[in-house]
Design a protein around this motif. Structure first.
Motif, PDB file in Angstrom:
ATOM      1  N   MET A   1       3.647  -0.936   9.224  1.00  0.00           N
ATOM      2  CA  MET A   1       3.452  -1.241   7.807  1.00  0.00           C
ATOM      3  C   MET A   1       4.414  -2.345   7.372  1.00  0.00           C
ATOM      4  O   MET A   1       4.017  -3.285   6.681  1.00  0.00           O
ATOM      5  N   ARG A   2       5.654  -2.265   7.811  1.00  0.00           N
ATOM      6  CA  ARG A   2       6.637  -3.283   7.459  1.00  0.00           C
ATOM      7  C   ARG A   2       6.220  -4.649   7.994  1.00  0.00           C
ATOM      8  O   ARG A   2       6.267  -5.654   7.294  1.00  0.00           O
ATOM      9  N   ASP A   3       5.768  -4.691   9.246  1.00  0.00           N
ATOM     10  CA  ASP A   3       5.350  -5.955   9.842  1.00  0.00           C
ATOM     11  C   ASP A   3       4.133  -6.541   9.134  1.00  0.00           C
ATOM     12  O   ASP A   3       4.064  -7.748   8.883  1.00  0.00           O
ATOM     13  N   LEU A   4       3.170  -5.676   8.799  1.00  0.00           N
ATOM     14  CA  LEU A   4       1.981  -6.158   8.094  1.00  0.00           C
ATOM     15  C   LEU A   4       2.333  -6.722   6.719  1.00  0.00           C
ATOM     16  O   LEU A   4       1.830  -7.782   6.326  1.00  0.00           O
ATOM     17  N   LEU A   5       3.195  -6.025   5.986  1.00  0.00           N
ATOM     18  CA  LEU A   5       3.595  -6.501   4.665  1.00  0.00           C
ATOM     19  C   LEU A   5       4.385  -7.805   4.768  1.00  0.00           C
ATOM     20  O   LEU A   5       4.239  -8.696   3.926  1.00  0.00           O
ATOM     21  N   TYR A   6       5.200  -7.914   5.802  1.00  0.00           N
ATOM     22  CA  TYR A   6       5.977  -9.143   6.005  1.00  0.00           C
ATOM     23  C   TYR A   6       5.039 -10.319   6.271  1.00  0.00           C
ATOM     24  O   TYR A   6       5.212 -11.403   5.719  1.00  0.00           O
ATOM     25  N   GLN A   7       4.019 -10.095   7.092  1.00  0.00           N
ATOM     26  CA  GLN A   7       3.061 -11.158   7.400  1.00  0.00           C
ATOM     27  C   GLN A   7       2.237 -11.519   6.172  1.00  0.00           C
ATOM     28  O   GLN A   7       1.929 -12.685   5.925  1.00  0.00           O
ATOM     29  N   TRP A   8       1.858 -10.517   5.404  1.00  0.00           N
ATOM     30  CA  TRP A   8       0.986 -10.741   4.264  1.00  0.00           C
ATOM     31  C   TRP A   8       1.727 -11.411   3.101  1.00  0.00           C
ATOM     32  O   TRP A   8       1.250 -12.379   2.525  1.00  0.00           O
ATOM     33  N   TYR A   9       2.901 -10.880   2.722  1.00  0.00           N
ATOM     34  CA  TYR A   9       3.609 -11.362   1.539  1.00  0.00           C
ATOM     35  C   TYR A   9       4.694 -12.398   1.839  1.00  0.00           C
ATOM     36  O   TYR A   9       5.162 -13.061   0.927  1.00  0.00           O
ATOM     37  N   GLY A  10       5.106 -12.498   3.081  1.00  0.00           N
ATOM     38  CA  GLY A  10       6.180 -13.430   3.414  1.00  0.00           C
ATOM     39  C   GLY A  10       7.552 -12.818   3.182  1.00  0.00           C
ATOM     40  O   GLY A  10       7.694 -11.706   2.677  1.00  0.00           O
TER      41      GLY A  10
ATOM     42  N   ASN B   1      10.019 -13.522   1.100  1.00  0.00           N
ATOM     43  CA  ASN B   1      10.536 -13.333  -0.262  1.00  0.00           C
ATOM     44  C   ASN B   1      10.013 -12.072  -0.950  1.00  0.00           C
ATOM     45  O   ASN B   1      10.735 -11.453  -1.716  1.00  0.00           O
ATOM     46  N   TYR B   2       8.771 -11.702  -0.719  1.00  0.00           N
ATOM     47  CA  TYR B   2       8.172 -10.605  -1.463  1.00  0.00           C
ATOM     48  C   TYR B   2       7.952  -9.336  -0.645  1.00  0.00           C
ATOM     49  O   TYR B   2       7.655  -8.286  -1.198  1.00  0.00           O
ATOM     50  N   SER B   3       8.102  -9.429   0.660  1.00  0.00           N
ATOM     51  CA  SER B   3       7.773  -8.264   1.497  1.00  0.00           C
ATOM     52  C   SER B   3       8.701  -7.078   1.231  1.00  0.00           C
ATOM     53  O   SER B   3       8.263  -5.932   1.242  1.00  0.00           O
ATOM     54  N   GLU B   4       9.989  -7.316   0.973  1.00  0.00           N
ATOM     55  CA  GLU B   4      10.923  -6.212   0.738  1.00  0.00           C
ATOM     56  C   GLU B   4      10.535  -5.411  -0.500  1.00  0.00           C
ATOM     57  O   GLU B   4      10.603  -4.187  -0.499  1.00  0.00           O
ATOM     58  N   ARG B   5      10.113  -6.104  -1.570  1.00  0.00           N
ATOM     59  CA  ARG B   5       9.677  -5.397  -2.778  1.00  0.00           C
ATOM     60  C   ARG B   5       8.441  -4.557  -2.513  1.00  0.00           C
ATOM     61  O   ARG B   5       8.320  -3.446  -2.993  1.00  0.00           O
ATOM     62  N   GLU B   6       7.529  -5.097  -1.757  1.00  0.00           N
ATOM     63  CA  GLU B   6       6.320  -4.354  -1.438  1.00  0.00           C
ATOM     64  C   GLU B   6       6.617  -3.164  -0.540  1.00  0.00           C
ATOM     65  O   GLU B   6       6.015  -2.107  -0.686  1.00  0.00           O
ATOM     66  N   ILE B   7       7.549  -3.313   0.376  1.00  0.00           N
ATOM     67  CA  ILE B   7       7.913  -2.200   1.257  1.00  0.00           C
ATOM     68  C   ILE B   7       8.471  -1.048   0.432  1.00  0.00           C
ATOM     69  O   ILE B   7       8.099   0.107   0.638  1.00  0.00           O
ATOM     70  N   THR B   8       9.328  -1.334  -0.537  1.00  0.00           N
ATOM     71  CA  THR B   8       9.888  -0.260  -1.359  1.00  0.00           C
ATOM     72  C   THR B   8       8.816   0.407  -2.210  1.00  0.00           C
ATOM     73  O   THR B   8       8.922   1.586  -2.527  1.00  0.00           O
ATOM     74  N   ALA B   9       7.764  -0.329  -2.572  1.00  0.00           N
ATOM     75  CA  ALA B   9       6.682   0.269  -3.350  1.00  0.00           C
ATOM     76  C   ALA B   9       5.915   1.311  -2.543  1.00  0.00           C
ATOM     77  O   ALA B   9       5.322   2.231  -3.106  1.00  0.00           O
ATOM     78  N   TYR B  10       5.941   1.203  -1.219  1.00  0.00           N
ATOM     79  CA  TYR B  10       5.221   2.145  -0.370  1.00  0.00           C
ATOM     80  C   TYR B  10       6.103   3.285   0.135  1.00  0.00           C
ATOM     81  O   TYR B  10       5.654   4.107   0.919  1.00  0.00           O
ATOM     82  N   GLN B  11       7.354   3.318  -0.281  1.00  0.00           N
ATOM     83  CA  GLN B  11       8.261   4.383   0.154  1.00  0.00           C
ATOM     84  C   GLN B  11       8.040   5.633  -0.682  1.00  0.00           C
ATOM     85  O   GLN B  11       7.505   5.588  -1.783  1.00  0.00           O
TER      86      GLN B  11
END
Length: 143
Positions: free
Chosen positions: A21-30, A32-42
């Motif tokens: 999930m972390r890798d997919l979000l990193y690829q999708w959002y880049g 700058n934004y992947s860390e925020r999205e990762i916390t939203a899924y925690q």
């Protein structure tokens, strides 16, 4: 496959899912934004007091769990100034024993302030508290 290896396999699978999930979000959002999205899924944060209450509720009597809740919420219930001088010390058979550290507060609790605390406790905990007793500091019988 025994029970411990099944649990370990499930934990490894959960860990792999998190990494994926972390890798997919990193690829999708880049970056700058992947860390925020990762916390939203925690998972939502849970207070330690809530977790202790959940665990302890199976091992402790309901009265002990209620007393732990009252003690934990005491400063918010009565306010910080009153909480400095007035502390719950025991709950036995529906009687909440409150220790008072100063005689002036003991007199104050016989009046309007005591009624306010009693009403707040009744509204928060219902009929679980049948009686409230105020005792001077150091005078309660210790078991």
């Amino acid at each position: 496959m025994n029970k411990t290896s099944k649990i370990k396999a499930a934990e490894d699978l959960n860990r792999k899912d998190c990494y994926m999930m972390r890798d997919l979000l990193y690829q999708w959002y880049g970056r700058n934004y992947s860390e925020r999205e990762i916390t939203a899924y925690q998972r939502k944060a849970v207070s330690v007091a809530d977790m202790v209450e959940k665990v302890a509720s199976g091992a402790l009597s309901p009265g002990m769990v209620l007393f732990a809740r009252i003690s934990n919420e005491w400063p918010e219930l009565v306010g910080p100034q009153i909480a400095m001088y007035v502390t719950p010390v025991a709950l036995q058979g529906g009687c909440l024993m409150i220790e008072v550290r100063h005689n002036a507060w003991l007199n104050e609790l016989k009046g309007r302030t005591g009624k306010m605390i009693e009403e707040k406790l009744k509204s928060t905990y219902g009929n679980d508290i049948a009686e409230i007793t105020y005792v001077p500091s150091g005078r309660r019988r210790r078991n």
